[in-house]
Motif scaffolding. Structure first.
Motif, short mmCIF file in Angstrom:
data_model
loop_
_atom_site.label_atom_id
_atom_site.label_comp_id
_atom_site.label_asym_id
_atom_site.label_seq_id
_atom_site.Cartn_x
_atom_site.Cartn_y
_atom_site.Cartn_z
N ARG A 182 -12.87 -15.34 -5.61
CA ARG A 182 -11.40 -15.44 -5.38
C ARG A 182 -11.12 -14.55 -4.51
O ARG A 182 -9.87 -13.96 -4.66
N GLY A 183 -12.03 -13.95 -3.76
CA GLY A 183 -11.68 -12.76 -3.06
C GLY A 183 -11.77 -11.54 -3.65
O GLY A 183 -12.61 -11.55 -4.93
N SER A 184 -11.46 -10.20 -3.26
CA SER A 184 -11.87 -9.01 -4.00
C SER A 184 -10.67 -8.97 -5.06
O SER A 184 -9.62 -8.30 -4.99
N SER A 185 -10.84 -10.17 -6.05
CA SER A 185 -9.75 -10.34 -7.12
C SER A 185 -9.47 -9.03 -8.06
O SER A 185 -8.46 -9.16 -8.92
N GLY A 186 -10.47 -8.24 -7.97
CA GLY A 186 -10.24 -7.02 -8.95
C GLY A 186 -9.31 -6.15 -8.53
O GLY A 186 -8.60 -5.40 -9.32
N VAL A 187 -8.95 -5.95 -7.30
CA VAL A 187 -7.84 -5.21 -6.75
C VAL A 187 -6.83 -5.84 -5.83
O VAL A 187 -5.91 -5.26 -5.43
N ALA A 188 -6.82 -7.22 -5.54
CA ALA A 188 -5.88 -7.90 -4.78
C ALA A 188 -5.73 -9.18 -5.63
O ALA A 188 -6.37 -9.61 -6.27
N PRO A 189 -4.55 -9.60 -5.28
CA PRO A 189 -4.29 -11.16 -5.93
C PRO A 189 -5.24 -12.23 -5.59
O PRO A 189 -5.38 -12.38 -4.63
N GLU A 190 -5.75 -12.78 -6.64
CA GLU A 190 -6.71 -13.80 -6.44
C GLU A 190 -6.28 -15.13 -5.43
O GLU A 190 -5.24 -15.36 -5.43
N ASN A 191 -7.21 -15.38 -4.71
CA ASN A 191 -7.00 -16.62 -3.64
C ASN A 191 -5.77 -16.42 -2.64
O ASN A 191 -5.30 -17.38 -2.49
N THR A 192 -5.71 -14.99 -2.26
CA THR A 192 -4.53 -14.91 -1.16
C THR A 192 -5.14 -14.23 -0.15
O THR A 192 -6.54 -13.91 -0.18
N LEU A 210 7.31 -19.48 -3.18
CA LEU A 210 6.94 -18.49 -4.05
C LEU A 210 6.07 -17.38 -3.90
O LEU A 210 5.35 -17.24 -2.68
N ASP A 211 6.00 -16.53 -4.86
CA ASP A 211 5.62 -15.18 -4.61
C ASP A 211 4.21 -15.07 -5.50
O ASP A 211 4.46 -15.30 -6.72
N ALA A 212 2.98 -15.19 -4.69
CA ALA A 212 1.82 -15.09 -5.51
C ALA A 212 1.27 -13.70 -5.40
O ALA A 212 -0.10 -13.59 -5.71
N GLY A 213 2.00 -12.71 -5.11
CA GLY A 213 1.53 -11.43 -5.25
C GLY A 213 1.71 -10.71 -6.33
O GLY A 213 1.08 -9.59 -6.88
N SER A 214 2.98 -10.48 -6.73
CA SER A 214 3.73 -9.51 -7.59
C SER A 214 3.04 -9.54 -9.10
O SER A 214 3.22 -8.53 -9.72
N LEU A 245 0.35 -9.32 -9.87
CA LEU A 245 -0.70 -8.33 -10.13
C LEU A 245 -0.19 -6.89 -9.81
O LEU A 245 -0.48 -5.98 -10.62
N SER A 246 0.74 -6.74 -8.85
CA SER A 246 1.25 -5.35 -8.41
C SER A 246 2.23 -5.50 -7.31
O SER A 246 2.41 -6.66 -6.34
N PRO A 247 3.44 -4.69 -7.44
CA PRO A 247 4.39 -4.91 -6.38
C PRO A 247 3.90 -4.50 -5.10
O PRO A 247 4.78 -5.17 -4.01
N GLU A 248 2.80 -4.08 -4.79
CA GLU A 248 2.19 -3.62 -3.58
C GLU A 248 2.13 -5.27 -2.86
O GLU A 248 2.03 -5.10 -1.59
#
Length: 290
Positions: free
Chosen positions: A44-54, A118-122, A124-127
């Motif tokens: 799902r990408g580097s989903s350990g450190v970034a929101p998956e599938n983005t 929609l917000d698909a990142g928050s 995981l992290s506000p970043e």
């Protein structure tokens, strides 16, 4: 993504069904020219450190030097193909805040315009606030020319003909399919083997893989050897006998989802062709360390 092995003669398939593959498997394990370094596949990408599938997860996977990125594709209510794993939107978006009165949060009940809100990142992290759900086309564009794609067709309840829809969508991306076929940089896989077969019937020149949540049977592997290029099981189901059996049939084997370094080393030692992980940067270091 390495080229798939040539299919073995029909005799091998017959022997597999009969449970008589041990001599063949032993020979296959020493097959000349096989790489002992598996592909690094970002789950799902580097989903350990970034929101998956983005797009953030895909571009981070490129920075982590993943050989390939695995993402999930589904279809919206208005027919757009987008990247999302879950059949519903609650876990990885703010859909309940944006649409508090909806009776269903199934992705297939939302249009592409609604998803764009929609917000698909928050989560995981506000970043990653404001990270959108990408379309398939946007995801492929983010890969760039040097990173391969392992595309999972995610078939949710009530979904029909998604394999054909994915084939049609790939055809519509200017220049993509000829390049992907020429460079062997695209594989389409699914747990739904009927939809995988439907995709294969539409685009037989594209490699396909079959995902297995349980250990594949001899009969399932024999069938796969007749038309697919990969058999991809959960790593906890995978041992040397299974790897050798898959290789004896001329198939590649990518294992999922391998996140502990000890498990990465174990899969490398088994001689798998690809390791699917949330942490491609860690796998890359494990491979570099030998």
């Amino acid at each position: 993504m390495r080229l798939s092995r040539s299919a073995r003669p029909a005799l091998v398939v017959s022997l597999l069904v009969a449970g008589l593959t041990a001599p063949i498997a032993t020979a296959a394990a020493g097959e000349p020219g096989r790489s002992d370094r598996p592909d690094v596949i970002a789950h799902r990408g580097s989903s350990g450190v970034a929101p998956e599938n983005t797009l953030a997860a895909i571009t981070t996977a490129r920075e982590h030097r993943a050989d390939s990125v695995e993402v999930d594709v589904q279809r919206t209510a208005d027919g757009e193909l987008v990247l999302l794993h879950d059949c519903t939107l609650e876990r990885t978006t703010d859909v309940e805040e944006v649409f508090p009165d909806r009776e269903s949060y199934a992705l297939s009940d939302f249009t592409s315009d609604e998803l764009a809100r929609l917000d698909a990142g928050s989560w995981l992290s506000p970043e990653f606030a404001g990270e959108p759900i990408p379309t398939l086309r946007e995801g492929i564009r983010a890969l760039g020319p040097r990173t391969d794609l392992l595309l999972e067709v995610k078939v949710c309840a009530g979904e029909e003909d998604l394999g054909k829809a994915v084939a049609d969508a790939l055809r519509e991306i200017p220049g993509y399919l000829p390049r992907a076929v020429a460079t062997d940089s695209l594989v389409v896989q699914s747990f739904d083997h009927d939809e995988t077969r439907a995709f294969h019937d539409e685009l037989p020149e594209v490699s396909v893989g079959l995902l297995f949540g349980a250990r594949p049977t001899d009969a399932e592997l024999a069938d796969a050897a007749g038309w697919a290029q990969q058999a991809n099981p959960r790593h906890t189901l995978t041992d040397q006998a299974l790897v050798d059996q898959v290789h004896a049939l001329g198939l590649d084997i990518n294992v999922w989802t391998v996140n502990a370094e000890s498990d990465m080393r174990a899969m490398i030692d088994l001689g798998v062709d690809g390791v699917i992980t949330d942490y491609p940067q860690v796998l890359r270091e494990v491979l570099r360390a030998g």
